[in-house]
Design a protein around this motif. Structure first.
Motif, PDB file in Angstrom:
ATOM      1  N   HIS A  69      12.716  -9.401   5.041  1.00 42.58           N
ATOM      2  CA  HIS A  69      13.292  -8.289   4.369  1.00 42.58           C
ATOM      3  C   HIS A  69      12.456  -7.603   3.419  1.00 42.58           C
ATOM      4  O   HIS A  69      12.865  -6.612   2.739  1.00 42.58           O
ATOM      5  CB  HIS A  69      14.701  -9.021   3.560  1.00 42.58           C
ATOM      6  N   LEU A  70      11.353  -8.017   3.317  1.00 47.88           N
ATOM      7  CA  LEU A  70      10.101  -7.466   2.227  1.00 47.88           C
ATOM      8  C   LEU A  70       9.921  -6.035   2.536  1.00 47.88           C
ATOM      9  O   LEU A  70       9.949  -5.707   3.934  1.00 47.88           O
ATOM     10  CB  LEU A  70       8.773  -8.076   2.438  1.00 47.88           C
ATOM     11  N   ARG A  71      10.133  -5.043   1.659  1.00 51.03           N
ATOM     12  CA  ARG A  71       9.914  -3.719   1.815  1.00 51.03           C
ATOM     13  C   ARG A  71       8.798  -3.148   1.112  1.00 51.03           C
ATOM     14  O   ARG A  71       8.214  -2.323   1.897  1.00 51.03           O
ATOM     15  CB  ARG A  71      11.029  -2.983   1.018  1.00 51.03           C
ATOM     16  N   CYS A  72       8.354  -3.880   0.288  1.00 48.42           N
ATOM     17  CA  CYS A  72       6.787  -3.288  -0.635  1.00 48.42           C
ATOM     18  C   CYS A  72       5.948  -4.597  -0.870  1.00 48.42           C
ATOM     19  O   CYS A  72       6.595  -5.582  -1.357  1.00 48.42           O
ATOM     20  CB  CYS A  72       7.600  -2.828  -1.862  1.00 48.42           C
ATOM     21  N   LEU A  73       4.845  -4.400  -0.578  1.00 49.27           N
ATOM     22  CA  LEU A  73       3.674  -5.367  -0.825  1.00 49.27           C
ATOM     23  C   LEU A  73       2.641  -4.731  -1.446  1.00 49.27           C
ATOM     24  O   LEU A  73       1.910  -3.775  -0.609  1.00 49.27           O
ATOM     25  CB  LEU A  73       3.477  -6.050   0.513  1.00 49.27           C
ATOM     26  N   SER A  74       2.090  -5.056  -2.519  1.00 49.94           N
ATOM     27  CA  SER A  74       1.018  -4.350  -3.193  1.00 49.94           C
ATOM     28  C   SER A  74      -0.138  -5.479  -3.469  1.00 49.94           C
ATOM     29  O   SER A  74       0.346  -6.431  -4.289  1.00 49.94           O
ATOM     30  CB  SER A  74       1.203  -3.702  -4.803  1.00 49.94           C
ATOM     31  N   LEU A  75      -1.146  -5.233  -2.878  1.00 53.28           N
ATOM     32  CA  LEU A  75      -2.357  -6.129  -3.329  1.00 53.28           C
ATOM     33  C   LEU A  75      -3.428  -5.386  -3.899  1.00 53.28           C
ATOM     34  O   LEU A  75      -4.540  -6.014  -3.980  1.00 53.28           O
ATOM     35  CB  LEU A  75      -2.958  -6.786  -1.801  1.00 53.28           C
TER      36      LEU A  75
END
Length: 256
Positions: free
Chosen positions: A88-94
């Motif tokens: 369900h992940l919409r946003c991933l910031s690395l």
């Protein structure tokens, strides 16, 4: 530390961890056990110690309904392969991770991801091979060490609205199927000193509204493209700077 001894409502959905490395594992485990509805995890500056690796792995494995995982400014070198389970992940910031060298293949299983920030990940060797599977991506920030992007990779992301390619020190070429990005509205290319040319298909980005190019000292813009009648009809803002190979540039207004 007092926050860990207080009751946390099982209905909590958004959590920010200022410094998880100072929290004992048993305290973290008790916190996790109570929670099942978490949608947002914000943890900036996460390191690579054993306790911080445990924290990240536990967050990913425990909170299966996460929508946002914000790990800006971290320094861990391995993103757990279990990341692929966050369907369900919409946003991933690395962004600003100076140690991570590669992403697990499972990251491409995040079919619902809309926002992926790999900006200023200066040691990242390359984008995952199957990035084409991330069909719902709308915003993509990229910093890698690769020389060119493969065909049928980024060009397959037809939902993409914003594409930022920056600080790619080795990048010599983009991808020839860029014209497939029919929804792209904003394109920024900066700090890519070895980039020599832009793909011909860039002039066919009919939805493009903003184009910014800077700090690409080897880049030469093809002559005559401003005369193409189909060139970027929706373009509202075009900014260039730091392009030492350009002696002069005279844009022409498209005729109705």
């Amino acid at each position: 530390m007092k926050v860990w001894t207080q009751d946390i409502s099982p209905r909590t959905r958004h959590i920010s961890f200022p410094n998880p490395s100072r929290v004992p594992k048993d305290e973290l485990s008790r916190c996790y056990y109570k929670l099942s509805r978490v949608r947002t995890i914000i943890c900036e500056g996460l390191g690579s110690s054993a306790s911080e690796e445990f924290f990240l792995e536990t967050c990913i494995s425990r909170f299966k309904h996460l929508r946002v995982l914000w790990l800006r400014g971290s320094s861990f070198d391995i993103l757990p392969s279990s990341i692929g389970g966050l369907k369900h992940l919409r946003c991933l910031s690395l962004t600003d991770n100076c140690n991570i060298k590669e992403l697990p293949k499972s990251v491409c299983e995040l079919r619902n991801l809309q926002y992926l920030d790999l900006g200023r990940c200066e040691e990242l060797k390359e984008l995952p091979a199957n990035i084409k599977n991330m069909i719902n991506l709308r915003v993509l920030f990229i910093t890698t060490k690769q020389q060119r992007f493969p065909e049928r990779g980024i060009g397959c992301l037809t939902s993409l609205r914003w594409l930022f390619i920056a600080e790619c020190e080795n990048l010599e070429a983009l991808f020839d199927d860029i014209q497939s990005l029919t929804s792209l509205r904003k394109l920024l290319i900066g700090g890519c000193p070895k980039l020599a040319s832009l793909p011909q298909g860039i002039k066919n980005l009919k939805a493009l509204e903003v184009l910014m190019i800077g700090g690409c000292k080897s880049l030469k813009l093809p002559e005559g493209e401003s005369n193409e009648p189909r060139s970027m009809s929706r373009l509202q803002s075009f900014m260039i700077g730091g392009l030492s190979e350009i002696v002069s540039f005279t844009p022409q207004t498209q005729q109705e």
